[in-house]
Design a protein around this motif. Structure first.
Motif, PDB file in Angstrom:
ATOM      1  N   ALA A 112      27.289  43.852  36.678  1.00 55.05           N
ATOM      2  CA  ALA A 112      28.061  42.866  36.015  1.00 55.05           C
ATOM      3  C   ALA A 112      28.288  43.108  34.597  1.00 55.05           C
ATOM      4  O   ALA A 112      29.193  42.816  34.030  1.00 55.05           O
ATOM      5  CB  ALA A 112      27.314  41.470  36.618  1.00 55.05           C
ATOM      6  N   ARG A 113      26.955  43.258  33.943  1.00 54.53           N
ATOM      7  CA  ARG A 113      27.023  43.558  32.510  1.00 54.53           C
ATOM      8  C   ARG A 113      28.112  44.643  32.070  1.00 54.53           C
ATOM      9  O   ARG A 113      28.844  44.543  31.180  1.00 54.53           O
ATOM     10  CB  ARG A 113      25.756  43.960  32.273  1.00 54.53           C
ATOM     11  CG  ARG A 113      24.686  42.641  31.931  1.00 54.53           C
ATOM     12  CD  ARG A 113      23.391  43.108  31.199  1.00 54.53           C
ATOM     13  NE  ARG A 113      22.533  42.086  31.778  1.00 54.53           N
ATOM     14  CZ  ARG A 113      21.354  42.165  32.456  1.00 54.53           C
ATOM     15  NH1 ARG A 113      21.424  43.500  33.104  1.00 54.53           N
ATOM     16  NH2 ARG A 113      20.591  41.537  32.917  1.00 54.53           N
ATOM     17  N   ALA A 114      28.222  45.551  32.895  1.00 56.95           N
ATOM     18  CA  ALA A 114      29.076  47.057  32.536  1.00 56.95           C
ATOM     19  C   ALA A 114      30.558  46.245  32.725  1.00 56.95           C
ATOM     20  O   ALA A 114      31.693  46.424  31.920  1.00 56.95           O
ATOM     21  CB  ALA A 114      28.799  48.105  33.504  1.00 56.95           C
ATOM     22  N   LYS A 115      30.862  45.439  33.710  1.00 54.94           N
ATOM     23  CA  LYS A 115      32.128  44.951  34.044  1.00 54.94           C
ATOM     24  C   LYS A 115      32.719  44.042  32.953  1.00 54.94           C
ATOM     25  O   LYS A 115      33.612  44.087  32.432  1.00 54.94           O
ATOM     26  CB  LYS A 115      32.172  44.285  35.491  1.00 54.94           C
ATOM     27  CG  LYS A 115      32.399  45.139  36.485  1.00 54.94           C
ATOM     28  CD  LYS A 115      33.552  45.923  36.625  1.00 54.94           C
ATOM     29  CE  LYS A 115      33.701  46.788  38.001  1.00 54.94           C
ATOM     30  NZ  LYS A 115      34.836  47.656  38.147  1.00 54.94           N
ATOM     31  N   ASP A 116      31.665  43.071  32.641  1.00 47.31           N
ATOM     32  CA  ASP A 116      31.767  42.287  31.515  1.00 47.31           C
ATOM     33  C   ASP A 116      32.153  42.709  30.113  1.00 47.31           C
ATOM     34  O   ASP A 116      33.078  42.452  29.476  1.00 47.31           O
ATOM     35  CB  ASP A 116      30.653  41.162  31.241  1.00 47.31           C
ATOM     36  CG  ASP A 116      30.559  40.155  32.456  1.00 47.31           C
ATOM     37  OD1 ASP A 116      31.524  39.925  32.998  1.00 47.31           O
ATOM     38  OD2 ASP A 116      29.336  39.781  32.549  1.00 47.31           O
ATOM     39  N   ALA A 117      31.437  44.051  29.864  1.00 45.86           N
ATOM     40  CA  ALA A 117      31.848  44.757  28.634  1.00 45.86           C
ATOM     41  C   ALA A 117      32.890  45.331  28.681  1.00 45.86           C
ATOM     42  O   ALA A 117      33.693  45.490  27.773  1.00 45.86           O
ATOM     43  CB  ALA A 117      30.833  45.976  28.408  1.00 45.86           C
ATOM     44  N   GLU A 118      33.557  45.721  29.979  1.00 46.80           N
ATOM     45  CA  GLU A 118      34.682  46.506  30.008  1.00 46.80           C
ATOM     46  C   GLU A 118      35.892  45.439  29.779  1.00 46.80           C
ATOM     47  O   GLU A 118      36.751  45.732  29.173  1.00 46.80           O
ATOM     48  CB  GLU A 118      34.743  47.098  31.613  1.00 46.80           C
ATOM     49  CG  GLU A 118      36.385  47.754  31.892  1.00 46.80           C
ATOM     50  CD  GLU A 118      36.102  48.411  33.197  1.00 46.80           C
ATOM     51  OE1 GLU A 118      37.333  48.129  33.917  1.00 46.80           O
ATOM     52  OE2 GLU A 118      35.143  48.771  33.848  1.00 46.80           O
ATOM     53  N   VAL A 119      35.732  44.287  30.405  1.00 45.39           N
ATOM     54  CA  VAL A 119      36.791  43.018  30.189  1.00 45.39           C
ATOM     55  C   VAL A 119      36.859  42.811  28.774  1.00 45.39           C
ATOM     56  O   VAL A 119      37.854  42.483  28.116  1.00 45.39           O
ATOM     57  CB  VAL A 119      36.466  41.973  31.123  1.00 45.39           C
ATOM     58  CG1 VAL A 119      37.364  40.578  30.645  1.00 45.39           C
ATOM     59  CG2 VAL A 119      36.747  42.302  32.683  1.00 45.39           C
ATOM     60  N   ARG A 120      35.567  42.778  28.191  1.00 45.04           N
ATOM     61  CA  ARG A 120      35.471  42.330  26.567  1.00 45.04           C
ATOM     62  C   ARG A 120      36.250  43.356  25.783  1.00 45.04           C
ATOM     63  O   ARG A 120      36.790  43.022  24.859  1.00 45.04           O
ATOM     64  CB  ARG A 120      34.104  42.125  26.190  1.00 45.04           C
ATOM     65  CG  ARG A 120      33.921  41.477  24.890  1.00 45.04           C
ATOM     66  CD  ARG A 120      32.499  41.111  24.411  1.00 45.04           C
ATOM     67  NE  ARG A 120      31.709  40.573  25.756  1.00 45.04           N
ATOM     68  CZ  ARG A 120      30.694  41.216  26.481  1.00 45.04           C
ATOM     69  NH1 ARG A 120      30.343  42.475  26.239  1.00 45.04           N
ATOM     70  NH2 ARG A 120      30.013  40.428  27.264  1.00 45.04           N
ATOM     71  N   GLU A 121      36.026  44.664  26.045  1.00 48.04           N
ATOM     72  CA  GLU A 121      36.699  45.712  25.433  1.00 48.04           C
ATOM     73  C   GLU A 121      38.468  45.549  25.452  1.00 48.04           C
ATOM     74  O   GLU A 121      38.979  45.618  24.508  1.00 48.04           O
ATOM     75  CB  GLU A 121      36.520  46.990  26.029  1.00 48.04           C
ATOM     76  CG  GLU A 121      35.328  47.790  25.189  1.00 48.04           C
ATOM     77  CD  GLU A 121      34.887  49.220  25.766  1.00 48.04           C
ATOM     78  OE1 GLU A 121      35.943  50.022  26.053  1.00 48.04           O
ATOM     79  OE2 GLU A 121      33.972  49.334  25.733  1.00 48.04           O
TER      80      GLU A 121
END
Length: 180
Positions: A112-121
């Motif tokens: 979930a943290r990786a997906k959040d970081a991807e969306v933030r990018e």
């Protein structure tokens, strides 16, 4: 039948007695780093389930499980001696699934943290599709005209509702019965 409070107290005492006995009296080399995490006793106080975890790999877990099974008699006699109950409960050792569940939850949180970081990018430097504030304000042009239209529509709606409430309707059964 006994009450649940007594069963909980006995389970807590069994957990402490088994942990202390494993630490002080059991000298089995197969016994690894065993932690007694919980104990549960049935309502009739005849059977106790002791949950444990072992630090190590699968081979060490299997060796520790065999050591606990072989020490079951010594542990049960020690539980009977220290608790003083009329019937000493039989002990069953069950590996606790808590570490595996915690590991699974940590893996899901990492995803979930990786997906959040991807969306933030992806969202950096982007703007909204419409205006920043899509609502009209009194200082906007045409605001008074829109407000007058809304007020007129509300008045027409209120008049229609009043006409329906106070008007004579042919579907009223009492008027039709009186006319006959």
């Amino acid at each position: 039948m006994t009450d649940n409070a007594r069963a909980r107290k006995l389970a807590d005492r069994i957990q402490v007695v088994v942990a202390e006995t494993l630490d002080r009296r059991i000298k089995d080399p197969r016994l690894g780093f065993v932690t007694i995490t919980d104990a549960r006793v049935t309502g009739d106080l005849r059977e106790a389930t002791v949950f444990y975890t072992v630090y190590g790999d699968d081979e060490e877990r299997a060796a520790s499980a065999a050591a606990l099974e072989s020490a079951k008699g010594v542990l049960r006699s020690e539980v009977g001696r220290q608790t003083g109950v009329r019937f000493t409960p039989t002990l069953a050792f069950v590996p606790d699934a808590l570490p595996d569940n915690a590991r699974t939850i940590e893996d899901l949180l990492d995803k979930a943290r990786a997906k959040d970081a991807e969306v933030r990018e992806v969202s950096t430097g982007k703007t909204y599709a419409g205006d920043a504030d899509p609502y009209r304000k009194p200082d906007d042009e045409g605001y008074e005209e829109d407000a007058a239209e809304v007020t007129g529509a509300e008045a027409a709606g209120a008049a229609g509702a009043a006409g329906r409430a106070g008007g004579d309707d042919d579907t009223d059964d009492t008027d039709g019965a009186a006319a006959k």
